[in-house]
Motif scaffolding. Structure first.
Motif, mmCIF file in Angstrom:
data_model
loop_
_atom_site.group_PDB
_atom_site.id
_atom_site.type_symbol
_atom_site.label_atom_id
_atom_site.label_comp_id
_atom_site.label_asym_id
_atom_site.label_seq_id
_atom_site.Cartn_x
_atom_site.Cartn_y
_atom_site.Cartn_z
ATOM 1 N N GLN A 262 0.832 -1.202 0.000
ATOM 2 C CA GLN A 262 0.000 0.000 0.000
ATOM 3 C C GLN A 262 0.871 1.257 0.000
ATOM 4 O OE1 GLN A 262 -3.771 1.066 2.661
ATOM 5 N NE2 GLN A 262 -1.894 1.472 3.792
ATOM 6 N N MET A 266 0.453 3.751 -3.145
ATOM 7 C CA MET A 266 -0.388 4.925 -2.930
ATOM 8 C C MET A 266 0.430 6.186 -2.658
ATOM 9 S SD MET A 266 -3.549 3.284 -0.741
ATOM 10 C CE MET A 266 -4.506 4.788 -0.852
ATOM 11 N N ASN A 268 0.680 8.281 -0.405
ATOM 12 C CA ASN A 268 0.148 9.419 0.343
ATOM 13 C C ASN A 268 0.634 9.359 1.790
ATOM 14 O OD1 ASN A 268 -1.452 7.468 1.624
ATOM 15 N ND2 ASN A 268 -3.169 7.823 0.255
ATOM 16 N N SER A 271 -0.636 6.344 4.027
ATOM 17 C CA SER A 271 -0.033 5.039 3.740
ATOM 18 C C SER A 271 1.420 4.984 4.173
ATOM 19 C CB SER A 271 -0.154 4.712 2.245
ATOM 20 O OG SER A 271 0.580 5.637 1.472
#
Length: 448
Positions: A262, A266, A268, A271
């Protein structure tokens, strides 16, 4: 069943199934979810409802997990299945298949890594397409272990960005387990199936490091006869091999792997905070009174396992081991306890050490297990008890409040599926205590 039920307990007339039924029937949020009890014998189900004084709103479902038509009929009319019918290698996969096919959520009590690996390979991707959230190992296998690393990571991340502008990641993580608990007949049955039924290549592959993780870690901790865990400011804990270490480790490694993937995909902030980091490794051991008793424990377990490998000796041993459905008395369960001390070290230099402590009041293999899986199931449906004012009349759904991976569906772990929601629920049950803080001199002590 003609109307959809919120929770279906499969194996409700078994020992642990009965404990879960009793716990849910008296739950503070009982008015906000509907309940169905499933088992092969309608007579035993009726007897259980009478013994517990359950109302007629609790549905009785005749379901034999060896019959796929009965499984399908029961599963398609529920939202969450609690499956207590093991060994799961023998009976679990058709139940999971039905849940995935119908977009139903699922929790169980398995400690069988071979079973978890099988359903990941067959059903993980399918579940992401139907929105089904499948969470095995929601009891003593392997909720406390999963929480210990999860909380350690939260504590490290609470320190903020390091001097290089990145969050601290985890290195070695070790849990020392002290408990008073009865021996589970279900665990014994699972061991026998592993020895007699599971193909040898499946067992071998499931024992490999990161066998059920989507990301291969760079480190693993080898088997040892003797373990010790240095607790800053406290007595060093000594112990021997823990019989559940392998299955718990596999679940924690899957949590690590799912969060690592993740974080890599991702990118971000959320995460990046959730991921443990590529140098993470986990192990656990059982606390003993000293070095000699630790060595005796490990030697005894190895000797006992050696006996079980020999079929004639195994057949004799079966007569002296607990049977499925066996369990301690209520008084004995109340006297049980769990204490897990985890020390996790950051991968930074100098390292930061975090101590995480989990305490449970009651027999971890039975009483606490019933609470852990029941509260896991409720995570799908309702906010924690302290937030019950948020519950609206009618059909409730709490998936939106769960971690991002849960909202994608798939075969997950307790922490990737439930995270803080489950921890809060367990605390509010009055049976669990959690703490996590920095204990090294490399950083200022800061509570989570």
């Amino acid at each position: 069943m003609t109307d959809e039920t919120d929770i279906l307990i499969l194996g409700a007339t078994g020992y642990t199934g009965g404990l879960i039924t009793r716990y849910l029937s008296a739950h503070p949020q009982r008015a906000h979810f509907t309940l169905a009890l499933g088992a092969r014998s309608p007579d035993k189900l009726k007897k259980l409802t009478q013994e517990l004084g359950l109302s007629s709103s609790v549905k009785i479902v005749q379901v034999d997990v060896t019959r796929e038509d009965e499984i399908e009929a029961a599963v398609k009319n529920t939202r969450v299945v609690i499956n207590t019918v093991g060994p799961y290698w023998l009976w679990g996969t058709p139940v999971v298949r039905s849940c995935v096919r119908n977009g139903v959520h699922y929790v169980d009590l398995t400690g069988e890594t071979t079973f978890i690996r099988r359903i990941i390979i067959e059903l993980d991707y399918y579940a992401t397409k139907t929105g089904s959230i499948i969470v095995p190992a929601c009891g003593f296998d392997s909720v406390p272990s999963d929480i210990s690393a999860y909380l350690a990571n939260k504590t490290l991340k609470s320190l903020g960005l390091s001097s290089n502008g990145e969050y601290l990641t985890l290195g070695d993580s070790t849990s020392a387990i002290n408990l008073r608990s009865g021996v589970s007949g279900g665990t014994v049955a699972s061991v026998m199936v592993a020895l007699e039924t599971v193909p040898k290549n499946e067992s071998k592959e499931s024992m490999l490091p990161y066998s059920i993780s989507p990301f291969l870690g760079s480190k693993t901790q080898p088997f040892r006869f003797l373990y010790n865990l240095v607790i800053p400011g406290a007595k060093t804990l000594v112990g021997g091999h823990w019989i559940m270490a392998s299955s718990n480790k596999a679940v924690v490694e899957r949590t690590f792997g799912l969060l690592e993937v993740q974080g890599l995909t991702m990118k971000n902030k959320e995460s990046q905070i959730a991921r443990y980091g590529p140098e993470f490794s986990y192990h656990e051991f059982m606390v003993t009174s000293g070095t000699i008793s630790a060595l005796v424990l490990t030697a005894t377990l190895l000797f006992g396992f050696g006996i079980l490998l020999v079929r004639p000796l195994r057949n004799v041993a079966k007569n002296f081991l607990p049977k499925s459905g066996d369990g301690p008395t209520d008084d004995d369960m109340q006297k049980g306890f769990l204490k897990m001390n985890n020390i996790t070290t950051s991968s930074s230099s100098p390292p930061v050490e975090v101590e995480t402590v989990i305490k449970g009041k009651g027999d971890p293999g039975y009483l606490l297990t019933a609470i852990m899986i029941a509260e896991s199931a409720l995570c799908f449906l309702l906010p924690p008890v302290s937030e019950s004012s948020k519950i609206q009349p009618g059909k409730n759904d709490n998936v939106h409040a769960l971690p991002p991976l849960a909202q994608q569906g798939g075969v997950l772990t307790p922490m990737t599926a439930f995270g803080d929601v489950l921890i809060q629920r367990l605390e509010e049950s009055g049976r669990f205590e959690f703490s996590s803080s920095v204990v090294s001199d490399a950083a200022q002590k800061k509570d989570l």
